[in-house]
Design a protein around this motif. Structure first.
Motif, PDB file in Angstrom:
ATOM      1  N   THR A  87       0.824  -1.213   0.000  1.00  0.00           N
ATOM      2  CA  THR A  87       0.000   0.000   0.000  1.00  0.00           C
ATOM      3  C   THR A  87       0.855   1.258   0.000  1.00  0.00           C
ATOM      4  OG1 THR A  87      -1.672  -1.188   1.298  1.00  0.00           O
ATOM      5  CG2 THR A  87      -1.865   1.214   1.202  1.00  0.00           C
ATOM      6  N   LYS A  88       0.415   2.235  -0.791  1.00  0.00           N
ATOM      7  CA  LYS A  88       1.045   3.551  -0.774  1.00  0.00           C
ATOM      8  C   LYS A  88       0.168   4.474   0.063  1.00  0.00           C
ATOM      9  CE  LYS A  88       3.354   3.208  -5.279  1.00  0.00           C
ATOM     10  NZ  LYS A  88       3.479   3.815  -6.646  1.00  0.00           N
ATOM     11  N   VAL A  89       0.752   5.036   1.099  1.00  0.00           N
ATOM     12  CA  VAL A  89       0.025   5.928   2.010  1.00  0.00           C
ATOM     13  C   VAL A  89       0.602   7.333   1.882  1.00  0.00           C
ATOM     14  CG1 VAL A  89      -0.536   6.420   4.406  1.00  0.00           C
ATOM     15  CG2 VAL A  89      -0.443   4.053   3.611  1.00  0.00           C
ATOM     16  N   THR A  90      -0.271   8.292   1.644  1.00  0.00           N
ATOM     17  CA  THR A  90       0.164   9.674   1.454  1.00  0.00           C
ATOM     18  C   THR A  90      -0.517  10.597   2.461  1.00  0.00           C
ATOM     19  OG1 THR A  90       0.507   9.321  -0.925  1.00  0.00           O
ATOM     20  CG2 THR A  90       0.306  11.600  -0.181  1.00  0.00           C
ATOM     21  N   ASN A  91       0.260  11.517   2.995  1.00  0.00           N
ATOM     22  CA  ASN A  91      -0.285  12.553   3.855  1.00  0.00           C
ATOM     23  C   ASN A  91       0.648  13.754   3.786  1.00  0.00           C
ATOM     24  OD1 ASN A  91      -1.878  13.943   5.699  1.00  0.00           O
ATOM     25  ND2 ASN A  91      -1.962  12.262   7.181  1.00  0.00           N
ATOM     26  N   ALA A  92       0.235  14.847   4.380  1.00  0.00           N
ATOM     27  CA  ALA A  92       1.124  16.003   4.486  1.00  0.00           C
ATOM     28  C   ALA A  92       2.370  15.583   5.250  1.00  0.00           C
ATOM     29  CB  ALA A  92       0.404  17.139   5.210  1.00  0.00           C
ATOM     30  N   ASN A  93       3.512  16.119   4.877  1.00  0.00           N
ATOM     31  CA  ASN A  93       4.769  15.765   5.542  1.00  0.00           C
ATOM     32  C   ASN A  93       4.850  16.474   6.893  1.00  0.00           C
ATOM     33  OD1 ASN A  93       7.364  15.218   6.358  1.00  0.00           O
ATOM     34  ND2 ASN A  93       8.316  15.665   4.395  1.00  0.00           N
ATOM     35  N   MET A  94       4.522  15.747   7.936  1.00  0.00           N
ATOM     36  CA  MET A  94       4.463  16.333   9.275  1.00  0.00           C
ATOM     37  C   MET A  94       5.601  15.856  10.168  1.00  0.00           C
ATOM     38  SD  MET A  94       0.320  16.434   9.881  1.00  0.00           S
ATOM     39  CE  MET A  94      -0.024  14.757   9.309  1.00  0.00           C
ATOM     40  N   SER A  95       6.700  15.412   9.551  1.00  0.00           N
ATOM     41  CA  SER A  95       7.817  14.850  10.320  1.00  0.00           C
ATOM     42  C   SER A  95       8.471  15.867  11.253  1.00  0.00           C
ATOM     43  CB  SER A  95       8.863  14.259   9.371  1.00  0.00           C
ATOM     44  OG  SER A  95       9.358  15.248   8.480  1.00  0.00           O
TER      45      SER A  95
ATOM     46  N   GLU B 119       1.841  21.122   1.375  1.00  0.00           N
ATOM     47  CA  GLU B 119       2.437  21.528   0.103  1.00  0.00           C
ATOM     48  C   GLU B 119       3.595  20.614  -0.269  1.00  0.00           C
ATOM     49  OE1 GLU B 119       3.546  25.582   0.587  1.00  0.00           O
ATOM     50  OE2 GLU B 119       1.474  26.321   0.745  1.00  0.00           O
ATOM     51  N   ASN B 120       4.015  19.801   0.708  1.00  0.00           N
ATOM     52  CA  ASN B 120       5.115  18.866   0.490  1.00  0.00           C
ATOM     53  C   ASN B 120       4.683  17.484   0.981  1.00  0.00           C
ATOM     54  OD1 ASN B 120       7.701  17.827  -0.031  1.00  0.00           O
ATOM     55  ND2 ASN B 120       8.395  18.306   2.042  1.00  0.00           N
ATOM     56  N   PRO B 121       3.697  16.877   0.296  1.00  0.00           N
ATOM     57  CA  PRO B 121       3.190  15.585   0.763  1.00  0.00           C
ATOM     58  C   PRO B 121       4.261  14.502   0.702  1.00  0.00           C
ATOM     59  CG  PRO B 121       2.388  16.063  -1.449  1.00  0.00           C
ATOM     60  CD  PRO B 121       3.053  17.316  -0.952  1.00  0.00           C
ATOM     61  N   VAL B 122       4.117  13.536   1.575  1.00  0.00           N
ATOM     62  CA  VAL B 122       5.060  12.426   1.614  1.00  0.00           C
ATOM     63  C   VAL B 122       4.284  11.121   1.430  1.00  0.00           C
ATOM     64  CG1 VAL B 122       4.921  12.297   4.142  1.00  0.00           C
ATOM     65  CG2 VAL B 122       6.877  11.299   2.956  1.00  0.00           C
ATOM     66  N   THR B 123       4.839  10.242   0.616  1.00  0.00           N
ATOM     67  CA  THR B 123       4.213   8.943   0.371  1.00  0.00           C
ATOM     68  C   THR B 123       5.125   7.840   0.888  1.00  0.00           C
ATOM     69  OG1 THR B 123       3.035   9.719  -1.603  1.00  0.00           O
ATOM     70  CG2 THR B 123       3.346   7.345  -1.380  1.00  0.00           C
ATOM     71  N   ALA B 124       4.567   6.973   1.681  1.00  0.00           N
ATOM     72  CA  ALA B 124       5.315   5.832   2.217  1.00  0.00           C
ATOM     73  C   ALA B 124       4.711   4.542   1.681  1.00  0.00           C
ATOM     74  CB  ALA B 124       5.268   5.837   3.741  1.00  0.00           C
ATOM     75  N   GLU B 125       5.567   3.609   1.313  1.00  0.00           N
ATOM     76  CA  GLU B 125       5.110   2.294   0.879  1.00  0.00           C
ATOM     77  C   GLU B 125       5.207   1.347   2.070  1.00  0.00           C
ATOM     78  OE1 GLU B 125       7.028   0.950  -2.641  1.00  0.00           O
ATOM     79  OE2 GLU B 125       6.554   2.759  -3.778  1.00  0.00           O
TER      80      GLU B 125
ATOM     81  N   ALA C  55       3.145   6.218   8.879  1.00  0.00           N
ATOM     82  CA  ALA C  55       2.806   6.580   7.500  1.00  0.00           C
ATOM     83  C   ALA C  55       1.504   7.370   7.430  1.00  0.00           C
ATOM     84  CB  ALA C  55       2.705   5.325   6.636  1.00  0.00           C
ATOM     85  N   VAL C  56       0.457   6.899   8.123  1.00  0.00           N
ATOM     86  CA  VAL C  56      -0.827   7.592   8.046  1.00  0.00           C
ATOM     87  C   VAL C  56      -0.764   8.963   8.712  1.00  0.00           C
ATOM     88  CG1 VAL C  56      -2.140   5.438   7.928  1.00  0.00           C
ATOM     89  CG2 VAL C  56      -1.767   6.529  10.146  1.00  0.00           C
ATOM     90  N   MET C  57       0.183   9.144   9.628  1.00  0.00           N
ATOM     91  CA  MET C  57       0.345  10.440  10.297  1.00  0.00           C
ATOM     92  C   MET C  57       1.422  11.297   9.632  1.00  0.00           C
ATOM     93  SD  MET C  57      -1.958  10.640  12.580  1.00  0.00           S
ATOM     94  CE  MET C  57      -1.427  12.022  13.581  1.00  0.00           C
ATOM     95  N   GLY C  58       1.826  10.938   8.428  1.00  0.00           N
ATOM     96  CA  GLY C  58       2.754  11.776   7.673  1.00  0.00           C
ATOM     97  C   GLY C  58       4.119  11.939   8.311  1.00  0.00           C
ATOM     98  N   GLY C  59       4.589  10.896   9.014  1.00  0.00           N
ATOM     99  CA  GLY C  59       5.905  10.962   9.644  1.00  0.00           C
ATOM    100  C   GLY C  59       5.910  11.669  10.984  1.00  0.00           C
ATOM    101  N   LEU C  60       4.743  12.044  11.487  1.00  0.00           N
ATOM    102  CA  LEU C  60       4.656  12.766  12.761  1.00  0.00           C
ATOM    103  C   LEU C  60       5.208  11.933  13.917  1.00  0.00           C
ATOM    104  CD1 LEU C  60       3.601  15.234  14.395  1.00  0.00           C
ATOM    105  CD2 LEU C  60       1.428  14.012  14.609  1.00  0.00           C
ATOM    106  N   VAL C  61       4.907  10.643  13.913  1.00  0.00           N
ATOM    107  CA  VAL C  61       5.302   9.777  15.017  1.00  0.00           C
ATOM    108  C   VAL C  61       6.821   9.638  15.085  1.00  0.00           C
ATOM    109  CG1 VAL C  61       5.111   7.466  16.010  1.00  0.00           C
ATOM    110  CG2 VAL C  61       3.126   8.520  14.908  1.00  0.00           C
ATOM    111  N   SER C  62       7.457   9.333  13.961  1.00  0.00           N
ATOM    112  CA  SER C  62       8.913   9.185  13.954  1.00  0.00           C
ATOM    113  C   SER C  62       9.592  10.527  14.227  1.00  0.00           C
ATOM    114  CB  SER C  62       9.395   8.614  12.612  1.00  0.00           C
ATOM    115  OG  SER C  62       8.997   9.432  11.531  1.00  0.00           O
TER     116      SER C  62
END
Length: 238
Positions: free
Chosen positions: A135-143, A184-190, A213-220
């Motif tokens: 699955t490809k999961v995309t969200n705003a890049n919130m890392s 404006e800078n979405p991130v997609t994780a496989e 992934a679903v949280m756009g890198g927020l957790v990491s």
């Protein structure tokens, strides 16, 4: 300010409860297969109709398929639908989104974090009552969002402002600004989305990789920030 930070953490913590339960066997469901497929067809319409994968959430009569269950689970996340999250995520019954109700604008902020979420289901591998979907999961890049927000909070602390309402509003506005920049800078994780079947119902395992992934890198991003803080405190103590 604390209330706004709690609102952000509440959604992540609520979803992480499913990750903590993900390694446990799925509980036996009392609903029939027909009821399960009906529940899938009632999945939230908030997920974009332009996503081919969203159409898979409309299950025909009979048992759900892994794709239909995954689509229903992700649509529930997009809609912040607690009932469906409980139905289609292993451990989803541990999610209590109502905990955010006492928090200032908790629901508004939670929706902000999921409005840019989308997914694309790919290859499915079934092995008995287990399945994996590429699955490809995309969200705003919130890392870096939480780190940026904490830096802003520290800036606010030195202003001498004591009006809590004004502080909360300033932080809320900053969150909206940061998420606006992030989308404006979405991130997609496989990721490999893992599912388990019980009584004809497939359920998604919310493991740590999927949660991030679903949280756009927020957790990491939060974990990295905490590690840096811990390292700085250790160095200061030496």
């Amino acid at each position: 300010m604390k209330k706004i930070l709690v609102a952000i953490l509440a959604l992540t913590t609520a979803l992480s409860m499913t990750a903590c339960s993900g390694s446990k066997p799925a509980e036996q469901e009392t609903s029939s297969a027909g009821e399960a497929s009906s529940a899938v067809s009632e999945s939230s319409s908030e997920a974009s109709s332009e996503e081919p994968s969203s159409e898979q959430s409309e299950a025909p009569a009979g048992d759900t398929t892994p794709e239909q269950a995954a689509a229903a689970a992700f649509d529930a996340f997009k809609a912040l639908d607690q009932e469906k999250i409980a139905e289609y995520f292993i451990g989803g019954e541990n999610v209590n989104l109502s905990n955010m109700s006492p928090v200032a604008d908790g629901e508004k902020l939670s929706k902000l974090f999921v409005e840019n979420f989308s997914y694309e289901l790919g290859e499915v591998t079934e092995d008995g009552d287990s399945a994996v979907i590429k699955t490809k999961v995309t969200n705003a890049n919130m890392s870096t969002l939480f780190n940026d927000l904490m830096a802003f909070a520290m800036e606010q602390a030195v202003t001498g402002e004591t009006d809590e309402a004004k502080i909360n509003q300033a932080v809320e506005d900053k969150v909206i600004e940061l998420v606006g920049t992030a989308k404006e800078n979405p991130v997609t994780a496989e990721v490999d989305v893992r599912l388990t079947k019980a009584n004809g119902v497939w359920k998604v395992e919310m493991d740590e990789n999927l949660l991030d992934a679903v949280m756009g890198g927020l957790v990491s991003g939060m974990a990295e920030m905490m590690e840096q803080m811990a390292g700085a405190l250790t160095s200061a103590a030496e």
